[in-house]
Design an enzyme around this catalytic site. Structure first.
Site, PDB file in Angstrom:
ATOM      1  N   LYS A  22      49.446 -16.694  16.971  1.00 51.83           N
ATOM      2  CA  LYS A  22      49.627 -15.378  16.341  1.00 51.83           C
ATOM      3  C   LYS A  22      48.320 -14.579  16.373  1.00 51.83           C
ATOM      4  O   LYS A  22      48.312 -13.417  16.769  1.00 51.83           O
ATOM      5  CB  LYS A  22      50.068 -15.559  14.882  1.00 51.83           C
ATOM      6  CG  LYS A  22      50.034 -14.280  14.074  1.00 51.83           C
ATOM      7  CD  LYS A  22      50.463 -14.494  12.635  1.00 51.83           C
ATOM      8  CE  LYS A  22      49.358 -14.847  11.682  1.00 51.83           C
ATOM      9  NZ  LYS A  22      48.434 -13.757  11.315  1.00 51.83           N
ATOM     10  N   ASN A  23      47.230 -15.211  15.959  1.00 51.75           N
ATOM     11  CA  ASN A  23      45.981 -14.464  15.819  1.00 51.75           C
ATOM     12  C   ASN A  23      45.327 -14.120  17.157  1.00 51.75           C
ATOM     13  O   ASN A  23      44.335 -13.392  17.187  1.00 51.75           O
ATOM     14  CB  ASN A  23      44.992 -15.228  14.933  1.00 51.75           C
ATOM     15  CG  ASN A  23      45.368 -15.120  13.465  1.00 51.75           C
ATOM     16  OD1 ASN A  23      46.331 -14.438  13.105  1.00 51.75           O
ATOM     17  ND2 ASN A  23      44.613 -15.792  12.613  1.00 51.75           N
ATOM     18  N   ARG A  93      48.105  -6.434   7.885  1.00 47.86           N
ATOM     19  CA  ARG A  93      46.739  -5.904   7.930  1.00 47.86           C
ATOM     20  C   ARG A  93      46.212  -5.816   9.361  1.00 47.86           C
ATOM     21  O   ARG A  93      45.381  -4.968   9.674  1.00 47.86           O
ATOM     22  CB  ARG A  93      45.808  -6.812   7.140  1.00 47.86           C
ATOM     23  CG  ARG A  93      46.132  -6.934   5.695  1.00 47.86           C
ATOM     24  CD  ARG A  93      45.126  -7.862   5.058  1.00 47.86           C
ATOM     25  NE  ARG A  93      43.771  -7.422   5.364  1.00 47.86           N
ATOM     26  CZ  ARG A  93      43.136  -6.462   4.730  1.00 47.86           C
ATOM     27  NH1 ARG A  93      43.693  -5.862   3.726  1.00 47.86           N
ATOM     28  NH2 ARG A  93      41.916  -6.101   5.081  1.00 47.86           N
ATOM     29  N   CYS A 117      44.911  -7.508  -0.504  1.00 44.27           N
ATOM     30  CA  CYS A 117      46.069  -8.367  -0.251  1.00 44.27           C
ATOM     31  C   CYS A 117      45.958  -9.582  -1.146  1.00 44.27           C
ATOM     32  O   CYS A 117      44.983  -9.740  -1.875  1.00 44.27           O
ATOM     33  CB  CYS A 117      46.199  -8.725   1.224  1.00 44.27           C
ATOM     34  SG  CYS A 117      45.149 -10.038   1.761  1.00 44.27           S
ATOM     35  N   ARG A 122      39.487  -7.808   1.016  1.00 44.72           N
ATOM     36  CA  ARG A 122      39.520  -7.639   2.475  1.00 44.72           C
ATOM     37  C   ARG A 122      39.216  -6.213   2.939  1.00 44.72           C
ATOM     38  O   ARG A 122      40.071  -5.523   3.496  1.00 44.72           O
ATOM     39  CB  ARG A 122      40.866  -8.112   3.041  1.00 44.72           C
ATOM     40  CG  ARG A 122      41.093  -9.566   2.756  1.00 44.72           C
ATOM     41  CD  ARG A 122      42.343 -10.087   3.394  1.00 44.72           C
ATOM     42  NE  ARG A 122      42.185 -10.409   4.814  1.00 44.72           N
ATOM     43  CZ  ARG A 122      43.123 -11.006   5.525  1.00 44.72           C
ATOM     44  NH1 ARG A 122      44.271 -11.312   4.992  1.00 44.72           N
ATOM     45  NH2 ARG A 122      42.923 -11.276   6.806  1.00 44.72           N
ATOM     46  N   ASP A 306      42.141 -20.798   7.283  1.00 44.97           N
ATOM     47  CA  ASP A 306      43.597 -20.814   7.471  1.00 44.97           C
ATOM     48  C   ASP A 306      44.192 -22.227   7.401  1.00 44.97           C
ATOM     49  O   ASP A 306      45.413 -22.381   7.453  1.00 44.97           O
ATOM     50  CB  ASP A 306      43.972 -20.156   8.817  1.00 44.97           C
ATOM     51  CG  ASP A 306      43.834 -18.643   8.758  1.00 44.97           C
ATOM     52  OD1 ASP A 306      43.639 -18.100   7.656  1.00 44.97           O
ATOM     53  OD2 ASP A 306      43.927 -17.995   9.828  1.00 44.97           O
ATOM     54  N   ARG A 398      56.118 -14.788   8.989  1.00 45.94           N
ATOM     55  CA  ARG A 398      55.129 -13.912   9.629  1.00 45.94           C
ATOM     56  C   ARG A 398      54.320 -14.681  10.662  1.00 45.94           C
ATOM     57  O   ARG A 398      53.873 -14.101  11.652  1.00 45.94           O
ATOM     58  CB  ARG A 398      54.156 -13.356   8.581  1.00 45.94           C
ATOM     59  CG  ARG A 398      54.703 -12.268   7.721  1.00 45.94           C
ATOM     60  CD  ARG A 398      53.597 -11.667   6.879  1.00 45.94           C
ATOM     61  NE  ARG A 398      52.371 -11.581   7.681  1.00 45.94           N
ATOM     62  CZ  ARG A 398      51.150 -11.830   7.213  1.00 45.94           C
ATOM     63  NH1 ARG A 398      50.957 -12.143   5.966  1.00 45.94           N
ATOM     64  NH2 ARG A 398      50.107 -11.739   8.007  1.00 45.94           N
TER      65      ARG A 398
END
Ligand code: UD1
Length: 426
Positions: A22-23, A93, A117, A122, A306, A398
């Site tokens: 994802k990132n 974000r 968030c 952030r 994470d 997500r």
């Protein structure tokens, strides 16, 4: 709203494939805005954050074609709008990642400020200051970042804090700037390297991605490319922790062991036997209970924030005491009160979570608060006695592709309860 129902007590066994990261996919999709030809991406995970990004690019006028389940073609040429509106940015974000490409390629960008968030304030000041240093005029009004520039100029950028998306935004912007840019104290995350490799395939001149100094020699234009997104190291790590907590044996394929050094080291410390090949990792716990481990989150190559929630869940059922220090986000222990409701003995003091392992957790209804916290709760559910019901799993959707289907193949007892009418769907 969908929920997950997990009946704990099964050791995870078997083989699972890592999805695309994802990132990495999010900045890579944003980078397609820089191209003046089509960009085809493969190994793109099917996630809510990806559909949000596709909707954002589509609204701006890019044409996106889903050519296969994991393959997307983006044709960015006919952009008509340079706005990332609040209603999309507030759900994700990472929408801030269009800021650099838009101002570099089209000279204007209006991107909503993401706001706070669940895991912390952030701010995005480093993105804004970096763009100003590259010559953009940036104002913040009515909740929007408004950036304008004729052509960005290369500059020496010193990042006061290591920021992953900050580094990515500025690297994308500098790729089309006039002259040379040096990003100092750059993030070294593998996803930054993956983005740099896509940019290089598009014609960018970038050296040093993966180190804390990235040199970018701006070019006049960037072309189309075809690129395969790297595997998801956090998803990989989450399945491995699941195997370690349940005393099981799991092999994750199509992944990158070289991106997971800090995580694998902690799993070995917890008592896991780990073997790796070029694109796979196998963890064997041989039915043993894990030993508690101390964790200190920090930018790559140190232990990733994470993976912190997942290791809190592991420590909760491990033998001994593990101290978890969260140094990246100030409010990233939202999973702890939920784990406590399942019987965990964890005390939070500032940015430390002191976990005294207990011999077993008991199922309870719990609430997911953010993406990785949800993963921690799923793992806790796998070992708890009884049925754990996890609410608000849209957070999980997500960032984890078909998580419950993958866990099912590993032998977990897990089902999704669809929010619509309360019926069970496998
Ligand atoms: C990225 C990841 C996220 C991960 C995080 C840290 C993506 C899409 N998301 O988020 O999963 O948890 O890295 O590894 O890749 N900061 C500032 N000012 C800024 C930018 C950041 O003060 O302008 C602070 C943040 O509040 C935080 C720290 O810097 O305390 C690191 O944040 P950052 O690396 O920017 O996180 P993201 O890129 O948002």
């Amino acid at each position: 709203m969908d929920k997950l129902l997990i009946t704990g007590g099964c050791a995870l066994q078997g083989c699972v494939r890592a999805s695309g990261a994802k990132n990495a996919a999010l900045p890579i999709l944003a980078a397609t805005l820089l191209a003046d030809g089509p960009v085809t991406l493969t190994n793109v995970p099917r996630l809510r954050d990806i559909s949000t990004t596709m909707a954002l690019l589509g609204r701006m006028g890019a044409s996106l074609t889903q050519e296969a389940a994991d393959r997307i073609r983006v044709e960015p040429r006919a952009l008509t709008s340079f706005i990332a509106p609040y209603e999309l940015v507030k759900t994700m974000r990472a929408s801030i990642l269009v800021l650099g490409p838009l101002v570099a390629r089209y000279g204007e960008a209006d991107v909503s400020l993401p706001g706070g968030c669940a895991i912390g304030a952030r701010p995005v000041n480093l993105h804004i200051e970096g763009l100003r240093a590259l010559g953009a005029e940036v104002s913040v009004d009515s909740g929007y970042i408004r950036a304008r520039a004729k052509r960005l100029r290369g500059a020496r950028l010193f990042m006061e804090l290591v920021s992953v998306t900050g580094t990515e935004n500025l690297m994308m912007a500098a790729a089309l700037a006039d002259g040379e840019t040096l990003i100092e104290n750059a993030a070294r995350e593998p996803e930054v390297v993956d983005l740099a490799q896509l940019l290089i395939a598009m014609g960018a001149r970038i050296e040093g991605a993966g180190t804390d100094q990235i040199h970018i020699q701006g070019v006049e234009r960037l072309g189309g490319a075809e690129y395969r997104v790297m595997p998801d190291r956090i998803e990989t790590g989450t399945f491995l922790v699941g195997a370690a907590m349940t005393g099981g044996k799991v092999r994750v394929e199509e992944t990158r062991p070289d991106c997971l050094d800090a995580v694998l080291q902690k799993l070995r410390e917890a008592g896991a036997e780990i073997t790796t090949g070029p694109d796979w990792i196998e963890l064997d716990m041989r039915g043993r209970r894990p030993k508690a481990v101390d964790i200190h989150t920090a930018p790559h190559p140190a232990f990733p924030t994470d993976m912190q929630a997942q290791f809190c869940a592991l420590n909760a059922v491990a033998e001994g005491v593990g101290v978890v220090a969260e140094t990246i986000f100030e409010n990233r222990f939202m999973h702890v009160p939920e784990l406590q409701r399942m019987g965990a003995d964890i005390r939070v003091e500032g940015n430390l979570a002191v976990c005294h392992g207990v011999s077993g957790l008991t199922a309870a209804p719990v609430m997911a608060t953010d993406l990785r916290a949800s993963a921690g709760l799923v793992l806790a559910g796998l070992v708890a006695s009884g049925e754990t019901l996890i609410d608000r799993i849209y957070h999980l959707d997500r960032g984890y592709e078909t998580m419950e289907a993958k866990l099912l193949t590993l032998g977990a007892h897990i089902e999704r309860i669809s929010g619509g009418n309360g019926t069970l769907t496998p």
